[in-house]
Design an enzyme around this catalytic site. Structure first.
Site, mmCIF file in Angstrom:
data_model
loop_
_atom_site.group_PDB
_atom_site.id
_atom_site.type_symbol
_atom_site.label_atom_id
_atom_site.label_comp_id
_atom_site.label_asym_id
_atom_site.label_seq_id
_atom_site.Cartn_x
_atom_site.Cartn_y
_atom_site.Cartn_z
ATOM 1 N N TRP A 130 0.869 -1.185 0.000
ATOM 2 C CA TRP A 130 0.000 0.000 0.000
ATOM 3 C C TRP A 130 0.906 1.235 0.000
ATOM 4 O O TRP A 130 1.784 1.345 0.875
ATOM 5 C CB TRP A 130 -0.876 -0.033 1.259
ATOM 6 C CG TRP A 130 -1.854 1.096 1.384
ATOM 7 C CD1 TRP A 130 -2.667 1.598 0.399
ATOM 8 C CD2 TRP A 130 -2.130 1.857 2.566
ATOM 9 N NE1 TRP A 130 -3.436 2.616 0.903
ATOM 10 C CE2 TRP A 130 -3.124 2.798 2.230
ATOM 11 C CE3 TRP A 130 -1.641 1.831 3.873
ATOM 12 C CZ2 TRP A 130 -3.632 3.712 3.148
ATOM 13 C CZ3 TRP A 130 -2.152 2.728 4.797
ATOM 14 C CH2 TRP A 130 -3.132 3.662 4.427
ATOM 15 N N ASP A 210 -0.762 -5.992 9.081
ATOM 16 C CA ASP A 210 -1.758 -5.001 8.683
ATOM 17 C C ASP A 210 -3.032 -5.766 8.325
ATOM 18 O O ASP A 210 -3.069 -6.537 7.370
ATOM 19 C CB ASP A 210 -1.235 -4.196 7.481
ATOM 20 C CG ASP A 210 -2.147 -3.019 7.136
ATOM 21 O OD1 ASP A 210 -3.334 -3.058 7.539
ATOM 22 O OD2 ASP A 210 -1.695 -2.084 6.465
ATOM 23 N N LYS A 245 -13.548 -0.460 7.145
ATOM 24 C CA LYS A 245 -13.980 -1.094 5.898
ATOM 25 C C LYS A 245 -15.080 -2.122 6.138
ATOM 26 O O LYS A 245 -16.091 -2.119 5.452
ATOM 27 C CB LYS A 245 -12.796 -1.809 5.253
ATOM 28 C CG LYS A 245 -11.508 -1.018 5.313
ATOM 29 C CD LYS A 245 -11.158 -0.427 3.995
ATOM 30 C CE LYS A 245 -9.868 0.358 4.102
ATOM 31 N NZ LYS A 245 -9.556 1.081 2.912
#
Ligand code: LMR
Length: 396
Positions: A130, A210, A245
């Site tokens: 990312w 993560d 999310k």
């Protein structure tokens, strides 16, 4: 003094939101930033969230600070979601939860903790990763290195990854994506995770997991395989979790830094340092997102609604992956893009080159990151024929 300040281009991912908004082409397609979209292209508020918010509005009695670790009720539900009910890690009191402004906030807390408490330790990220990982760690003063993740044919390069992990200096930090690897969508199998665990043990490396997309890959528990495996088999693990999310509460910035220590005593020491880091960053986290999550997960009824909605989102994404490949069949491109159906999560590293991505934007108003990353949730049964035609055109 400000006359010396140079203007820099904006963030590549967030910049796409603006560019897409300005485009007047009625056929435009947004495959940029990682937010879920329904069949109509909207990012709706989940029903469980709406109900939880109605309860909060009625029952909330104060807006006072919630403390540097955030609301205990939030940590109480996030920890079992990540580790599973009855987890040995939780039973042993080895895990601490600190509510954070999104998964990004948790990453920054982790970075500051490493920089201040583990001096001299470098951080290793997958290549690619990312893009914001590349900013967050150096911003905290840490040195970043990369380990390979995809090969030249745009496939998972597990051998390359494992080989590189074996060379990392003892004690360094390795950032791993628990599931739904961003940007590639290539996830490790359970067997591959076990091999990674062995290398982490051997090299005494500290994993920073993560975990931004729990529930978007294979399922809430299935996606937690790696964090659970690592926390149950290693003394120390850092996990950055996000509820932004999987609860669709992106703008409420709802994350959590989870520190796993050897025992409860060491966990409390670590936890005390994390409180300082949080205090120095923003003092107390924003409360609303965490309150929504804890309202839902403390209610069996709302939890059932939320799980159903999350399953629907995951199934929709996985169906669209297969349908995308199907739509490319008439152009003889189904084999070339077959990997899109195998990847998991919101993203696909399509293999489209930056030049092809530019053409898709300029000629077809299709927006995605120049690395060729597409937000699969931006596909729809309506736009798939158009997308397939455009991809065929730029493959000519
Ligand atoms: C993404 O990668 O699109 C998301 O994680 C959103 C972001 O902040 O970049």
């Amino acid at each position: 003094m400000f006359e010396q300040i140079e203007r820099v281009p904006g963030d590549a991912i967030l910049g796409l939101i603006e560019a897409f908004k300005k485009d007047t082409n009625p056929q435009k397609v947004d495959l940029g930033v990682g937010v879920y979209r329904d069949a109509q292209g909207n990012t709706p508020v989940m029903r469980a969230v709406k109900e939880a918010e109605a309860l909060l509005l009625n029952n909330e009695t104060t807006k006072t600070y919630i403390g540097s670790h955030g609301a205990p009720a939030y940590g109480d539900v996030v920890l079992p979601m990540v580790f599973g009910q009855g987890s040995p890690v939780l039973e042993a009191g080895r895990a601490s939860a600190t509510q954070s402004p999104g998964g990004t906030g948790a990453l920054r807390l982790a970075a500051d903790f490493i920089a201040t408490q583990l001096p001299g330790k470098d951080v290793w990220v997958s290549d690619p990763t990312w893009p914001n990982h590349l900013g967050i760690f150096p911003a905290a003063g840490l040195t970043l290195h990369k380990y390979p993740y995809v090969d030249a044919d745009n496939r998972l390069d597990f051998d390359g990854m494992l080989g590189a992990l074996k060379q990392i200096p003892e004690g360094d930090v390795v950032l791993l994506h628990a599931c739904c690897h961003n940007p590639t969508g290539f996830d490790l199998s359970q067997d591959q995770w076990k091999q990674v665990l062995e290398v982490l043990k051997e090299r005494k490396l500290l994993p920073l997991v993560d975990f931004a997309y729990q529930g978007f890959g294979e399922g809430l528990d299935e996606d937690a395989f790696a964090p659970r495996l690592l926390a149950e088999n290693l003394d120390e693990v850092i996990i950055t979790s996000s509820c932004s999310k999987n609860f669709g509460i992106y703008c409420e910035r709802t994350g959590c830094l989870i520190m796993v220590a050897r025992n409860a005593e060491q966990m409390e020491n670590v936890r005390s340092q994390v409180a300082i880091v949080a205090r120095e960053n923003y003092s107390n986290p924003p409360a609303h997102g965490g309150a929504i999550v804890s309202e839902i997960l403390h209610s069996d009824e709302l939890t059932a609604i939320w799980r159903e909605e999350l399953t629907e989102m995951r199934d929709r994404i996985n169906t669209l992956r297969r349908d995308f490949v199907e739509a490319l069949k008439p152009y003889g491109l189904d084999e070339k893009y077959a990997h899109v159906a195998e990847q998991r999560g919101m993203f696909s590293y399509t293999g489209l080159t930056p030049e092809q991505v530019d053409r898709l934007r300029d000629e077809f108003s299709i927006y995605m990151v120049r690395s060729g990353r597409a937000n699969v949730a931006g596909f729809s049964h309506e736009n798939l024929p158009y997308l397939a035609k455009a991809i065929a055109a730029v493959n000519d």
